[in-house]
Scaffold this motif. Sequence first.
Motif, short mmCIF file in Angstrom:
data_model
loop_
_atom_site.label_atom_id
_atom_site.label_comp_id
_atom_site.label_asym_id
_atom_site.label_seq_id
_atom_site.Cartn_x
_atom_site.Cartn_y
_atom_site.Cartn_z
N SER A 88 -69.92 -1.00 42.03
CA SER A 88 -68.67 -1.45 42.66
C SER A 88 -67.64 -1.92 41.64
N GLN A 89 -68.08 -2.10 40.38
CA GLN A 89 -67.17 -2.58 39.34
C GLN A 89 -66.54 -1.44 38.53
N LEU A 90 -66.84 -0.19 38.88
CA LEU A 90 -66.17 0.92 38.21
C LEU A 90 -64.66 0.84 38.43
N ALA A 91 -63.91 1.23 37.40
CA ALA A 91 -62.46 1.29 37.56
C ALA A 91 -62.06 2.51 38.39
N LEU A 103 -59.75 14.99 36.66
CA LEU A 103 -59.28 14.20 35.51
C LEU A 103 -58.00 13.45 35.86
N GLY A 104 -57.04 14.14 36.46
CA GLY A 104 -55.79 13.49 36.80
C GLY A 104 -55.96 12.37 37.80
N CYS A 105 -56.79 12.61 38.80
CA CYS A 105 -57.04 11.61 39.84
C CYS A 105 -57.71 10.37 39.26
N VAL A 106 -58.76 10.58 38.46
CA VAL A 106 -59.51 9.45 37.92
C VAL A 106 -58.68 8.66 36.91
N LEU A 107 -57.97 9.35 36.05
CA LEU A 107 -57.16 8.63 35.05
C LEU A 107 -56.08 7.78 35.72
N ALA A 108 -55.43 8.34 36.74
CA ALA A 108 -54.40 7.57 37.43
C ALA A 108 -54.99 6.32 38.07
N HIS A 109 -56.11 6.48 38.76
CA HIS A 109 -56.75 5.34 39.41
C HIS A 109 -57.21 4.32 38.37
N ALA A 128 -57.27 -2.07 48.18
CA ALA A 128 -56.90 -0.66 48.12
C ALA A 128 -57.68 0.06 47.02
N HIS A 129 -57.85 -0.61 45.88
CA HIS A 129 -58.67 -0.04 44.80
C HIS A 129 -60.10 0.19 45.28
N VAL A 130 -60.69 -0.81 45.91
CA VAL A 130 -62.08 -0.69 46.36
C VAL A 130 -62.21 0.43 47.39
N GLN A 201 -62.19 -8.48 41.48
CA GLN A 201 -61.26 -9.47 40.95
C GLN A 201 -60.15 -8.81 40.16
N ALA A 202 -59.00 -9.46 40.13
CA ALA A 202 -57.88 -9.04 39.30
C ALA A 202 -57.07 -10.27 38.96
N GLY A 203 -57.15 -10.71 37.70
CA GLY A 203 -56.48 -11.94 37.33
C GLY A 203 -57.08 -13.12 38.06
N ASP A 204 -56.23 -13.91 38.70
CA ASP A 204 -56.70 -15.09 39.43
C ASP A 204 -57.09 -14.78 40.87
N ALA A 205 -56.82 -13.57 41.31
CA ALA A 205 -57.12 -13.20 42.69
C ALA A 205 -58.46 -12.49 42.78
#
Length: 238
Positions: A88-91, A103-109, A128-130, A201-205
């Motif tokens: 679940s921690q994959l970018a 490649l384009g999809c993964v790099l953008a995400h 939205a990322h998850v 997580q992202a920053g303080d959120a």
Amino acid sequence: QWSLALSDAQIAALPAASQAALAGYRQHSNGAATLREMFTVRRDLPEFVRSLAAEIETGQSCAVVDVAFVNAGDLALGELLERMPALSQLAAYGGWNTAGNTLGCVLAHAVIRHLQTLHGATPEAIAAHVRFLFLRLVEDDLFMARLRTQIAVEDLPALGLPITLGNVGEHAETVRALVERKLGEAAAQLAQERFIGRQAQAGDAAILLEALTLTDVELPWGRLFDLTMNVDARYVIG
């Protein structure tokens, strides 16, 4: 890949028409090439996933561009990723369609997710990322690499259809319902084992995931080759 990975006992349990089709596919140039790639000594997937998990553990932004096979994720890699606690921690992850599209999809995400970790993001943006990460894993790994072929081989002959990823005609709704049920079950298991109860997580959120659910599963062209769907996420903030 799924059909080529079946054991002799599993093949023997299939309908006769499916057995004949698989025997022919193994001898076809496409099937033979896929077999060579699946079992080549140039691949060390356990070491790849071990290294990936170690990098994630150090806090690195890691993405997987799964381009070993066209139009689907790598079945063997997917099985290893599904067992990786830090999945679940994959970018980002992708294994759909052509190598260029993946490649384009993964790099953008991955870039968006990395910017989230650097500069922070709202809980909605983290969710939205998850949702997109989970969608790609479900579609490219669970469905494209495994379930669509399994349904074509095991279920279509019972409907009087040949083994195909193409149009299923008047059986489209029956096949869609099969996909919705089987993919929903597989997605629920993946969510429970690797996402639910995990924090993003992202920053303080940060958000704590409570549920990930597939919705609106459709076969827009009446075929198994591709599908559309959405992912709903339930989470608590903090």
